[in-house]
Write a protein that holds these residues in place. Structure first.
Motif: not given
Length: 217
Positions: A71, A98, A121, A123
């Motif tokens: 992250v 995320p 993760a 995003l």
């Protein structure tokens, strides 16, 4: 290390559907958002290659190995609105959670779900070029996903190709959908792919319920 990147441009749309060494990867919110590329330690670029033509790489000491590190890695990646062109700005909401990513169900509907164990993760950042002078708004979404390893990133790309065949029409949310999807994957040095191990391009028709016509995306 492997890295995947993807972006989607849509005209006249509203909100879209939304652990070894680690491989940062990105896809257009997996299959539903346009294109994706996979970049890793490829052959060294020629001395004349410009920085814009060089493959994105992650060194061993920088590759995230935990969810928290992944992250932090994603948030360090700087993406300015003007990377997509003059007039673009951040959209609200700007960033996704995320700990989730978009999954295309058996019913061909996109939903956000918790990440599987093989993904550290993911995003998504959203941008918009506002409507002006008769031109409809243009929306861009950029997703970067960190997999545990290169194999996971390649499997994600393969799944994206399969999904466009499985679901020629996909529901993004309550009012938006895409249909007549076409996917094309190019390995390094083929077609437009000069900087990545793999490149995935997806196109189709974007429709909003209640509105006439469709937009090519």
């Amino acid at each position: 290390m492997a890295a995947v990147a993807g972006a989607l441009l849509l005209a006249a749309c509203t909100e879209g559907a939304d652990g070894g060494s680690a491989s940062p990867t990105a896809s257009g919110e997996r299959a539903g958002e346009g294109g994706g590329t996979t970049a890793s330690r490829s052959p060294s670029p020629s001395p004349s290659a410009s920085p814009a033509d060089e493959a994105y790489t992650v060194t061993e000491d920088r590759a995230p190995g935990t969810r928290s590190a992944a992250v932090a890695f994603l948030r360090e990646l700087a993406v300015r609105p003007d990377f997509f062109g003059a007039g673009f700005r951040k959209r609200v909401p700007y960033e996704s959670d995320p700990a989730e990513w978009a999954v295309l169900g058996e019913d061909c509907v996109w939903r956000r779900e918790p990440l599987p164990g093989s993904v550290l993760a993911s995003l998504t950042r959203a941008f918009v070029l506002p409507e002006a002078e008769g031109r409809k708004a243009v929306y861009v979404s950029l997703t970067v996903t960190v997999h545990e390893n290169v194999l996971g990133g390649r499997r994600d790309m393969a799944t994206s190709l399969e999904e466009s065949l499985r679901c020629r029409e996909q529901r993004l949310n309550a009012t938006e959908r895409v249909r007549e999807l076409y996917s094309q994957a190019n390995p390094f040095a083929e077609e437009r792919n000069a900087i990545a191990d793999d490149d995935l391009l997806e196109s189709g028709m974007f429709l909003v319920d209640g509105e006439k016509g469709a937009n090519r995306s």
